[in-house]
Design a protein around this motif. Structure first.
Motif, PDB file in Angstrom:
ATOM      1  N   ALA A  50      -2.260  -6.001  11.164  1.00  0.00           N
ATOM      2  CA  ALA A  50      -2.248  -4.650  11.734  1.00  0.00           C
ATOM      3  C   ALA A  50      -2.197  -4.723  13.262  1.00  0.00           C
ATOM      4  O   ALA A  50      -2.392  -5.782  13.869  1.00  0.00           O
ATOM      5  N   SER A  51      -1.945  -3.590  13.897  1.00  0.00           N
ATOM      6  CA  SER A  51      -1.922  -3.528  15.359  1.00  0.00           C
ATOM      7  C   SER A  51      -3.331  -3.300  15.892  1.00  0.00           C
ATOM      8  O   SER A  51      -4.067  -2.464  15.355  1.00  0.00           O
ATOM      9  N   PRO A  52      -3.709  -4.006  16.952  1.00  0.00           N
ATOM     10  CA  PRO A  52      -5.031  -3.756  17.548  1.00  0.00           C
ATOM     11  C   PRO A  52      -5.150  -2.347  18.133  1.00  0.00           C
ATOM     12  O   PRO A  52      -6.256  -1.849  18.328  1.00  0.00           O
ATOM     13  N   LEU A  53      -4.019  -1.702  18.381  1.00  0.00           N
ATOM     14  CA  LEU A  53      -4.057  -0.332  18.897  1.00  0.00           C
ATOM     15  C   LEU A  53      -4.539   0.662  17.850  1.00  0.00           C
ATOM     16  O   LEU A  53      -4.979   1.771  18.192  1.00  0.00           O
ATOM     17  N   ASP A  54      -4.462   0.278  16.566  1.00  0.00           N
ATOM     18  CA  ASP A  54      -4.812   1.212  15.492  1.00  0.00           C
ATOM     19  C   ASP A  54      -6.272   1.644  15.535  1.00  0.00           C
ATOM     20  O   ASP A  54      -6.611   2.707  15.004  1.00  0.00           O
ATOM     21  N   ILE A  55      -7.137   0.830  16.146  1.00  0.00           N
ATOM     22  CA  ILE A  55      -8.565   1.177  16.139  1.00  0.00           C
ATOM     23  C   ILE A  55      -8.923   2.162  17.250  1.00  0.00           C
ATOM     24  O   ILE A  55     -10.042   2.672  17.276  1.00  0.00           O
TER      25      ILE A  55
END
Length: 266
Positions: A50-55
Motif C-alpha cells: 500500500a501507499s504510505p500516504l493512505d494513512i
C-alpha cells in the motif's frame, strides 16, 4: 568485537522493536515490523504494497508527499500528525523519517510513536491553566469598594499583559476603590513579568484606586527592587486578612495614606 557486531541479525532487531516501523520506497510500503502490525490493527499482508500516504488525512497528503521526497536524501525533522489505522480510527503520532538502502534501492525508514496520552495530558494541563488564568483575572468583591485580585500559578509575559489590559477595566466596572493584590499563590515569576505586574499598580493609581500587596515573598520583593520599583506608595502586608484589617481600621482614605507612609513603605 567487530566480528560479534557483524553477526547481529539487524532484521530481528527492528522486527522486535517496541515502536512501529515502516520501510517504504516510491510510495510503496516494503516492510513493517510486528509493532506496526499491532499499532495499525492489520496484518502485514494487508499493509505491504500500500501507499504510505493512505494513512494520512487528505489535507496532509500534499505536504507529506514533499516530505517523503526530501527524506530520500537526508533525515526529515520530527513532526506530529493525526493518522488513520486500518480500522479507520485516528491516532495522534510523532513521525521520524530517514533514508536507508535496501540492496541497491533507496528507501525511507519511518518510526511512528503514539502521542495520544501526551496530547491528552497537554490538553488537561491547558484546561487547568486556563481555569487558573480565568480565576487569576477575576476581581473578587469583598466589601463595597474593596476587592481582591488572587494571582495564582505561573505567570508568563503573555498572561501578565492580559492582566495589565483587563484589570483596570474590571476595577472601573466594579467601582473598586481599594484592590488587594494577593501574590501568595504565585510560584513562578521572572523579572520581566514582575515589571508588568507592578505596572498594574501604577495604572490603578492613575485611576484613583489604592492597591495593597499581600503575600509578597522575599524573592519577589527582591526582583521588584532590582527593577527599581518603588514600594513607597503601596502598602504591603502578609495576608489578605491583614489587608482587610488595615482597611477596616483606617477606612478613611486620608488615614490610609498616612498608614501606608508610616508602616508599609520599603
Amino acid at each position: 568485537m567487530s566480528e560479534n557486531i557483524s553477526e547481529i541479525d539487524y532484521k530481528q532487531v527492528i522486527e522486535y522493536a517496541l515502536e512501529p516501523l515502516i520501510i517504504h520506497s516510491q510510495l510503496k510500503i516494503l516492510y513493517i515490523n510486528r509493532a506496526a502490525e499491532i499499532f495499525f490493527r492489520a496484518s502485514r499482508e494487508d499493509i505491504i504494497g500500500a501507499s504510505p500516504l493512505d494513512i494520512f488525512k487528505e489535507t496532509s497528503k500534499s505536504a507529506i508527499d514533499k516530505r517523503i521526497l526530501s527524506a530520500y536524501e537526508q533525515p526529515a525533522n520530527i513532526i506530529e500528525e493525526t493518522i488513520y489505522r486500518m480500522d479507520s480510527t485516528t491516532v495522534d503520532v510523532e513521525l521520524y523519517c530517514h533514508p536507508v538502502l535496501m540492496g541497491n534501492t533507496k528507501a525511507i525508514q519511518t518510526y511512528v510513536r503514539d502521542i495520544t496520552e501526551r496530547r491528552l495530558t497537554e490538553k488537561r494541563q491547558k484546561e487547568i491553566t486556563m481555569q487558573i488564568n480565568e480565576l487569576s483575572a477575576t476581581l473578587v468583591p469583598l466589601l463595597e469598594g474593596i476587592a481582591v485580585l488572587p494571582l495564582l500559578g505561573s505567570i508568563d509575559e503573555e498572561r501578565a499583559v492580559q492582566l495589565l489590559d483587563s484589570i483596570p477595566v474590571k476595577v472601573k466596572e466594579q467601582k473598586v476603590k481599594y484592590l488587594i493584590v494577593d501574590f501568595s499563590g504565585i510560584y513562578n515569576l521572572d523579572s520581566m513579568v514582575t515589571g508588568y505586574i507592578f505596572k498594574i499598580n501604577n495604572v490603578l493609581s492613575l485611576l484613583g484606586v489604592l492597591s495593597i500587596f499581600s503575600g509578597l515573598r522575599p524573592e519577589l520583593a527582591l526582583a521588584a527592587i532590582n527593577l527599581n520599583i518603588n514600594f513607597k506608595s503601596t502598602p504591603t502586608v502578609s495576608t489578605v486578612k491583614d489587608a482587610l484589617h488595615l482597611l477596616g481600621v483606617t477606612y478613611n482614605e486620608t488615614e490610609i495614606n498616612q498608614q501606608k507612609t508610616n508602616k508599609f513603605s520599603i
